[in-house]
Design an enzyme around this catalytic site. Structure first.
Site, PDB file in Angstrom:
ATOM      1  N   GLU A 140      -4.814  -8.068  36.510  1.00 30.71           N
ATOM      2  CA  GLU A 140      -4.039  -7.142  35.669  1.00 30.71           C
ATOM      3  C   GLU A 140      -3.367  -7.918  34.545  1.00 30.71           C
ATOM      4  O   GLU A 140      -3.293  -9.147  34.598  1.00 30.71           O
ATOM      5  CB  GLU A 140      -2.986  -6.428  36.535  1.00 30.71           C
ATOM      6  N   LYS A 142      -0.761  -9.798  32.206  1.00 36.26           N
ATOM      7  CA  LYS A 142       0.516 -10.497  32.371  1.00 36.26           C
ATOM      8  C   LYS A 142       1.390 -10.053  31.207  1.00 36.26           C
ATOM      9  O   LYS A 142       1.201 -10.478  30.070  1.00 36.26           O
ATOM     10  CB  LYS A 142       0.315 -12.005  32.358  1.00 36.26           C
ATOM     11  N   GLU A 201       8.005  -5.373  34.722  1.00 31.27           N
ATOM     12  CA  GLU A 201       8.320  -6.022  33.457  1.00 31.27           C
ATOM     13  C   GLU A 201       8.797  -4.969  32.468  1.00 31.27           C
ATOM     14  O   GLU A 201       8.181  -3.905  32.333  1.00 31.27           O
ATOM     15  CB  GLU A 201       7.034  -6.695  32.935  1.00 31.27           C
TER      16      GLU A 201
HETATM   17  S1  IVH Z   1       3.420 -11.161  39.741  1.00 28.46           S
HETATM   18  C1  IVH Z   1       5.207 -12.821  43.152  1.00 28.46           C
HETATM   19  N1  IVH Z   1       2.301  -9.730  37.883  1.00 28.46           N
HETATM   20  O1  IVH Z   1       5.280 -13.338  34.799  1.00 28.46           O
HETATM   21  C2  IVH Z   1       4.346 -12.815  41.947  1.00 28.46           C
HETATM   22  N2  IVH Z   1       4.068 -11.151  37.262  1.00 28.46           N
HETATM   23  O2  IVH Z   1       5.411 -16.277  35.017  1.00 28.46           O
HETATM   24  C3  IVH Z   1       5.080 -13.042  40.714  1.00 28.46           C
HETATM   25  N3  IVH Z   1       4.641 -11.062  34.888  1.00 28.46           N
HETATM   26  O3  IVH Z   1       8.437 -13.567  36.127  1.00 28.46           O
HETATM   27  C4  IVH Z   1       4.922 -12.067  39.702  1.00 28.46           C
HETATM   28  N4  IVH Z   1       3.152  -9.542  34.339  1.00 28.46           N
HETATM   29  O4  IVH Z   1       7.933 -11.446  34.969  1.00 28.46           O
HETATM   30  C5  IVH Z   1       3.240 -10.626  38.165  1.00 28.46           C
HETATM   31  N5  IVH Z   1       1.214  -8.382  36.330  1.00 28.46           N
HETATM   32  C6  IVH Z   1       2.151  -9.269  36.627  1.00 28.46           C
HETATM   33  C7  IVH Z   1       3.018  -9.785  35.651  1.00 28.46           C
HETATM   34  C8  IVH Z   1       3.967 -10.742  36.011  1.00 28.46           C
HETATM   35  C9  IVH Z   1       4.131 -10.306  33.896  1.00 28.46           C
HETATM   36  C10 IVH Z   1       5.732 -12.030  34.699  1.00 28.46           C
HETATM   37  C11 IVH Z   1       6.843 -11.903  35.701  1.00 28.46           C
HETATM   38  C12 IVH Z   1       7.098 -13.275  36.178  1.00 28.46           C
HETATM   39  C13 IVH Z   1       6.322 -14.124  35.227  1.00 28.46           C
HETATM   40  C14 IVH Z   1       5.814 -15.337  35.931  1.00 28.46           C
END
Ligand code: IVH
Length: 713
Positions: A140, A142, A201
């Site tokens: 998905e 980021k 987010e």
């Molecule tokens: S999963 C436990 N999924 O990326 C898993 N994070 O660099 C951790 N983020 O602080 C997060 N899109 O704010 C996840 N689809 C997504 C995401 C995502 C953006 C951000 C999140 C996290 C950062 C990590």
């Protein structure tokens, strides 16, 4: 918190690490780890607290990885307060702190195929799975905004917090309530959940961000650097009303915690990540759209394909994303894999190539356009931006340089956003050491190839400085190309590439040179020959006899288009009559605005231009008005003087063109739509809706073709 001097030192140190600084390698591992920690802490502060990073994410990750590697090689050096021992923090003292129900971890990063393949191999080793067994991955976007954790209890939004340091976040429930895509109530009971914590987010759509900045510009406020800052800043505003106005949105990407009424963990009811997101979507949460923005891939290779496809279309997506996240889909496998103190082992971010980078502004060069506008261009130390090496960035105009207070020697933040044109976001002024030099916008044409300096002019209300004189090469080439073009002097056989070729050969320096070409030499050129040279000569001779409105238009006077040229031509007997014209004289001519009038005055008060026109006349170019050529329309007499006119339906004796020409000759102006501005409507046969509209207006004089012909005589 950090003095300017400290910031400079830390920044230089970061760059030394990033450039594989030889000097650092001589230092003890202890000393290196120490320094790395300091620079990482500094960049975390810039990123999370100030919302204003001075290096790219990729560079930060590189530093982080260096420290991790060093600590791995020398475990005795690990300190409890090392950045690797906790997730990064965005805590400030403005909001109350709350503890997350489970830690909000970060993500491991990858930048290429090998990293992803290695991630897949590593999980298999960790889970004792055979190498050739496929693991299913959910992939998905980021999202590039601010992370948030929302807690629901008994179907109601109970609390919302930022990530903070991962364990403790800042409570901002009231702000979260102002975000429409965070439901205040949701039917968790239907999922057998009493209390849940969701992670997501907070983002702002790119077009909304653009509008906000446009409005800020109008209101004279400072502009936000990017959509991410606007979103995270919005989340931290004191007044929820203001938060509501920002149009923030929240995408949910994880169900982090879920218990039933008795406090039993019910996460295991969702067998996959995919399923948990789908269920959350069903009860009203915004999640990435299945099948488009997110998908399930049967193995790491397919996951990589999905990541690459998104890398290509990232700019078309309405939200900022800086990569994709690849997650083991099975919840059972996720649980078995567990997490380090920093990130879950079952997920990895596939980061897109950085769109922002820092570089040094080395010098400013200037380019000139056809109408003489001087565009400053920054030459920077080459940097990689979204896969392209960038070493030149347009600075647009003097105001841009001033508003950003850019200086030679500055470190600047460069961004290559949706469109391909890179631009300078800002100078990193905290890194200045005093040696930076202000950019002095030139007073004289910097491209000019003559001895005499030519003063630049700036027209009121316009951003660009211009070189008013046609003596400088680069500008002249553009002017010559325009001068001979179809709508101007229409010299057939002298297209852009030939002008460029003659220009290279030194045959064309000014537009006057067009009329003193040596056709014997032309004939000898490859690709020409006697016949082509003779044809060219014929076209040039023909152009010399053009009516003067064409000549006026061909001079590249800003805003002097075909129409205005005709109007001006109708009021003079010789092109050089315009030498004596002043503002007062122009005010008597209808349809000539003050801007074009000023441009004409400026052109004809410049002696270089006068000389040029005299030269042209001596070479046989017509500068005189002949009664035949005098455009009939303009100067305010004729039976329809000052009226607007429109023809509709099929005319019997005249073509539409002829009728319009006659109308113009009678002093009227042709317009194309019925409105309150229309004075006369001439109706032919089968006049339809236009006639009805005109009748309805009641202010339009309606006449037949016959009546029209009678009136124009
Ligand atoms: S999963 C436990 N999924 O990326 C898993 N994070 O660099 C951790 N983020 O602080 C997060 N899109 O704010 C996840 N689809 C997504 C995401 C995502 C953006 C951000 C999140 C996290 C950062 C990590």
């Amino acid at each position: 918190m950090y003095s300017q001097q400290e910031q400079r030192t830390l920044f230089d140190l970061s760059k030394a690490f990033l450039n594989g600084g030889g000097a650092l390698e001589k230092e003890s591992p202890d000393e290196q780890a120490n320094k790395l920690r300091q620079v990482i802490e500094y960049h975390e502060y810039r990123y999370y607290i100030l919302n204003d990073p001075v290096i790219s994410d990729a560079e930060y990750d590189q530093l982080y990885k260096m420290l991790e590697k060093l600590e791995e090689e020398h475990p005795e050096l690990v300190t409890p307060d090392s950045p690797t021992q906790r997730v990064s923090s965005d805590l400030s003292s403005d909001f109350p702190s709350v503890e997350h129900l489970t830690p909000m971890l970060s993500l491991a990063n990858s930048y290429n195929e090998e990293d992803l393949v290695e991630f897949d191999a590593q999980i298999k080793r960790y889970l004792n799975l055979p190498e050739d067994q496929d693991i299913e991955y959910a992939v998905e976007p980021k999202f590039d905004g601010g992370s948030i954790a929302v807690v629901y209890e008994d179907n109601r939004l109970a609390r919302a917090a930022t990530r903070g340091n991962g364990t403790v976040g800042e409570e901002m429930t009231n702000n979260a309530r102002a975000i429409r895509s965070i439901p205040l109530r949701a039917d968790f009971a239907a999922l057998g959940i009493y209390k849940a914590e969701l992670r997501g987010e907070v983002l702002i759509r790119k077009d909304v961000f653009k509008k906000i900045n446009e409005q800020r510009e109008e209101d004279g406020l400072s502009l936000f650097a990017n959509a991410r800052n606007t979103a995270t800043g919005g989340l931290r505003m004191k007044d929820p009303q203001e938060v509501a106005k920002r149009g923030l949105e929240a995408f949910i990407y994880t169900l982090g915690y879920a218990v039933d009424k008795d406090g039993n963990d019910v996460l295991s009811r969702f067998s996959t990540h995919e399923e948990s997101l789908n269920r959350l979507n069903e009860i009203g949460f915004k999640v990435p759209v299945e099948g488009e923005e997110r998908t399930v891939c049967k193995n790491i290779k397919a996951a990589l394909g999905f990541c690459h496809a998104w890398q290509d279309k990232r700019d078309d997506y309405p939200y900022e994303i800086d990569g994709m996240v690849v997650k083991v889909n099975s919840r059972e496998l996720q649980e078995r894999a567990g997490a380090t103190s920093h990130h879950p082992r079952w997920a990895i971010a596939f980061k897109f190539k950085a769109k922002q980078a820092t570089s040094r502004l080395l010098r400013v060069e200037y380019q000139v356009g056809k109408i003489g506008s001087i565009t400053p261009v920054a030459k920077i130390e080459p940097v990689q931006l979204a896969g392209v090496t960038v070493s030149s960035v347009s600075l647009h105009n003097e105001d841009f340089i001033k508003s950003k207070d850019l200086r030679i020697g500055d470190m600047v933040l460069v961004e290559r956003a949706g469109d391909v044109i890179p631009y300078i976001v800002k100078a990193l002024d905290e890194l200045r050491d005093g040696s930076e030099q202000p950019i002095e916008f030139p007073k004289y044409c910097p491209i000019n190839d003559t001895d005499e300096p030519v003063e630049l002019v700036r027209i009121e209300g316009e951003a660009a400085w211009r070189c008013p004189v046609c003596v400088c090469g680069a500008q002249n080439l553009q002017k010559i190309i325009f001068h001979v073009s179809k709508n101007a002097m229409d010299v057939e056989g002298l297209g852009k590439s030939i002008v460029e070729r003659f220009y290279e050969l030194g045959w064309l320096r000014t537009i006057a040179d067009v009329y003193r070409l040596d056709y014997d030499k032309v004939a000898e050129l490859e690709g020409f020959g006697e016949k082509s040279a003779a044809n060219l000569k014929e076209s040039v001779e023909k152009a010399k006899q053009n009516p003067i409105h064409r000549l006026l238009h061909s001079l590249s006077i800003h805003h002097l288009g075909q129409k205005v040229s005709k109007i001006i031509a109708a009021g003079i007997n010789h092109v050089l009559d315009l030498k004596g014209w002043d503002m007062e004289k122009f005010t008597h001519i209808k349809d000539i605005g003050p801007v074009v009038a000023e441009n004409i005055i400026a052109f004809f008060s410049n002696e270089h231009n006068i000389k040029l026109l005299e030269e042209m006349e001596a070479l046989g170019v017509n500068l005189k008005q002949t009664e035949d050529d005098r455009p009939k329309a303009a100067s305010g007499d004729g039976p329809f003087a000052g009226k607007t006119i429109l023809f509709t339906g099929t005319l019997q004796t005249l073509s539409r063109k002829e009728a319009q020409a006659k109308a113009e000759a009678a002093g009227a102006r042709n317009i194309s739509a019925i409105s309150g501005n229309l004075d006369i409507l001439v109706v032919g046969e089968k006049a339809g809706s236009k006639l009805k509209k005109a009748q309805a207006l009641g202010t339009v004089e309606i006449m037949t073709e016959e009546e029209f012909l009678e009136r124009v005589g």
